[in-house]
Design a protein around this motif. Structure first.
Motif, PDB file in Angstrom:
ATOM      1  N   ARG A  63      12.507  -0.482   1.245  1.00  0.00           N
ATOM      2  CA  ARG A  63      13.059   0.509  -0.595  1.00  0.00           C
ATOM      3  C   ARG A  63      12.106   0.234  -0.695  1.00  0.00           C
ATOM      4  O   ARG A  63      11.059  -0.131  -2.153  1.00  0.00           O
ATOM      5  CB  ARG A  63      14.325   0.839  -1.076  1.00  0.00           C
ATOM      6  CG  ARG A  63      15.773   0.624  -0.472  1.00  0.00           C
ATOM      7  CD  ARG A  63      16.087   0.944  -1.798  1.00  0.00           C
ATOM      8  NE  ARG A  63      18.215   0.430  -0.824  1.00  0.00           N
ATOM      9  CZ  ARG A  63      19.198   0.587  -1.530  1.00  0.00           C
ATOM     10  NH1 ARG A  63      18.863  -0.345  -2.447  1.00  0.00           N
ATOM     11  NH2 ARG A  63      19.892   0.848  -0.585  1.00  0.00           N
ATOM     12  N   PRO A  64      10.768   0.992  -0.595  1.00  0.00           N
ATOM     13  CA  PRO A  64       9.054   0.478  -0.693  1.00  0.00           C
ATOM     14  C   PRO A  64       9.203   0.589  -2.098  1.00  0.00           C
ATOM     15  O   PRO A  64       9.695   1.695  -2.611  1.00  0.00           O
ATOM     16  CB  PRO A  64       8.430   0.252   0.167  1.00  0.00           C
ATOM     17  CG  PRO A  64       8.671   0.501   1.390  1.00  0.00           C
ATOM     18  CD  PRO A  64      10.342   1.098   0.894  1.00  0.00           C
TER      19      PRO A  64
ATOM     20  N   GLN B 232      12.703  -5.821  -1.758  1.00  0.00           N
ATOM     21  CA  GLN B 232      12.571  -4.953  -0.744  1.00  0.00           C
ATOM     22  C   GLN B 232      12.912  -4.572   0.376  1.00  0.00           C
ATOM     23  O   GLN B 232      13.008  -3.370   1.497  1.00  0.00           O
ATOM     24  CB  GLN B 232      10.811  -4.021  -0.390  1.00  0.00           C
ATOM     25  CG  GLN B 232      10.605  -4.099  -1.894  1.00  0.00           C
ATOM     26  CD  GLN B 232       8.638  -3.644  -1.692  1.00  0.00           C
ATOM     27  OE1 GLN B 232       8.327  -3.599  -0.577  1.00  0.00           O
ATOM     28  NE2 GLN B 232       8.172  -3.813  -2.969  1.00  0.00           N
TER      29      GLN B 232
ATOM     30  N   TYR C 193       7.243  -7.071   4.374  1.00  0.00           N
ATOM     31  CA  TYR C 193       7.958  -6.504   3.198  1.00  0.00           C
ATOM     32  C   TYR C 193       8.434  -7.654   2.651  1.00  0.00           C
ATOM     33  O   TYR C 193       9.223  -8.491   2.922  1.00  0.00           O
ATOM     34  CB  TYR C 193       9.241  -5.317   3.036  1.00  0.00           C
ATOM     35  CG  TYR C 193       8.558  -3.948   3.695  1.00  0.00           C
ATOM     36  CD1 TYR C 193       7.839  -3.223   3.426  1.00  0.00           C
ATOM     37  CD2 TYR C 193       7.846  -3.794   5.553  1.00  0.00           C
ATOM     38  CE1 TYR C 193       7.327  -1.735   3.583  1.00  0.00           C
ATOM     39  CE2 TYR C 193       7.606  -1.879   5.625  1.00  0.00           C
ATOM     40  CZ  TYR C 193       6.727  -1.852   4.701  1.00  0.00           C
ATOM     41  OH  TYR C 193       6.733  -0.397   5.264  1.00  0.00           O
TER      42      TYR C 193
ATOM     43  N   ASP D 246       6.089   2.231  -4.342  1.00  0.00           N
ATOM     44  CA  ASP D 246       6.079   3.419  -3.929  1.00  0.00           C
ATOM     45  C   ASP D 246       5.326   4.557  -2.529  1.00  0.00           C
ATOM     46  O   ASP D 246       5.218   5.286  -2.349  1.00  0.00           O
ATOM     47  CB  ASP D 246       4.587   2.309  -3.983  1.00  0.00           C
ATOM     48  CG  ASP D 246       3.831   1.485  -2.532  1.00  0.00           C
ATOM     49  OD1 ASP D 246       4.952   1.707  -1.774  1.00  0.00           O
ATOM     50  OD2 ASP D 246       3.124   1.612  -2.175  1.00  0.00           O
ATOM     51  N   SER D 247       7.167   4.213  -1.638  1.00  0.00           N
ATOM     52  CA  SER D 247       6.820   5.460  -1.032  1.00  0.00           C
ATOM     53  C   SER D 247       8.854   5.320  -0.340  1.00  0.00           C
ATOM     54  O   SER D 247       9.501   4.589  -1.268  1.00  0.00           O
ATOM     55  CB  SER D 247       6.672   4.473   0.684  1.00  0.00           C
ATOM     56  OG  SER D 247       6.895   3.435   1.156  1.00  0.00           O
ATOM     57  N   PRO D 248       9.177   6.444  -0.204  1.00  0.00           N
ATOM     58  CA  PRO D 248      10.174   6.576   0.896  1.00  0.00           C
ATOM     59  C   PRO D 248      11.147   5.303   1.345  1.00  0.00           C
ATOM     60  O   PRO D 248      10.288   4.784   2.164  1.00  0.00           O
ATOM     61  CB  PRO D 248      10.908   8.269   1.418  1.00  0.00           C
ATOM     62  CG  PRO D 248       9.344   7.969   1.773  1.00  0.00           C
ATOM     63  CD  PRO D 248       7.970   6.728   0.869  1.00  0.00           C
ATOM     64  N   THR D 249      12.610   5.534   1.464  1.00  0.00           N
ATOM     65  CA  THR D 249      13.292   4.214   1.942  1.00  0.00           C
ATOM     66  C   THR D 249      13.357   4.401   3.473  1.00  0.00           C
ATOM     67  O   THR D 249      12.589   5.327   3.728  1.00  0.00           O
ATOM     68  CB  THR D 249      14.365   4.086   1.538  1.00  0.00           C
ATOM     69  OG1 THR D 249      15.355   5.504   1.941  1.00  0.00           O
ATOM     70  CG2 THR D 249      14.317   4.027   0.082  1.00  0.00           C
ATOM     71  N   HIS D 250      13.021   3.292   4.863  1.00  0.00           N
ATOM     72  CA  HIS D 250      12.815   3.413   5.752  1.00  0.00           C
ATOM     73  C   HIS D 250      13.772   2.727   6.060  1.00  0.00           C
ATOM     74  O   HIS D 250      14.449   1.476   6.159  1.00  0.00           O
ATOM     75  CB  HIS D 250      11.379   2.667   6.797  1.00  0.00           C
ATOM     76  CG  HIS D 250      10.674   3.572   5.844  1.00  0.00           C
ATOM     77  ND1 HIS D 250       9.977   4.531   6.790  1.00  0.00           N
ATOM     78  CD2 HIS D 250       9.799   2.734   4.889  1.00  0.00           C
ATOM     79  CE1 HIS D 250       8.480   4.393   5.264  1.00  0.00           C
ATOM     80  NE2 HIS D 250       8.977   3.376   4.372  1.00  0.00           N
TER      81      HIS D 250
END
Length: 89
Positions: free
Chosen positions: A38-39, A84, A80, A41-45
């Motif tokens: 869960r960064p 996160q 990461y 500045d971007s969506p979850t992966h």
């Protein structure tokens, strides 16, 4: 009885931490373990823990406060911050 113990261990190590919403503990993750990144500045992966970074460099989880993961579909590795990376049951 062994199946029941295995189920409890899986619950303790994967489901319970996921329910609490806390990030993974780098000391207790293993290679190939499914996680969610869960960064800020971007969506979850969805990803998997990896100990081998791109270029063949070995990276222990938590080294320098980072966790190496591989993300689908290309399975390239990325580092990461441990805060996160979350459990995924």
């Amino acid at each position: 009885m062994i199946d029941a113990a295995g189920g409890l261990t899986y619950y303790r190590d994967n489901v319970l931490p996921w329910l609490t919403g806390k990030p993974v503990d780098p000391a207790h993750v293993c290679g190939g373990q499914h996680v969610t990144v869960r960064p800020a500045d971007s969506p979850t992966h969805e990803a998997r823990i990896s100990r081998i970074a791109d270029g063949g460099r070995w990276h222990e989880p938590g080294e320098d406060g980072l966790i190496c993961v591989r993300m689908a579909p290309d399975w390239k590795s990325a580092l990461y911050p441990a805060a996160q990376v979350f459990h995924r049951p």
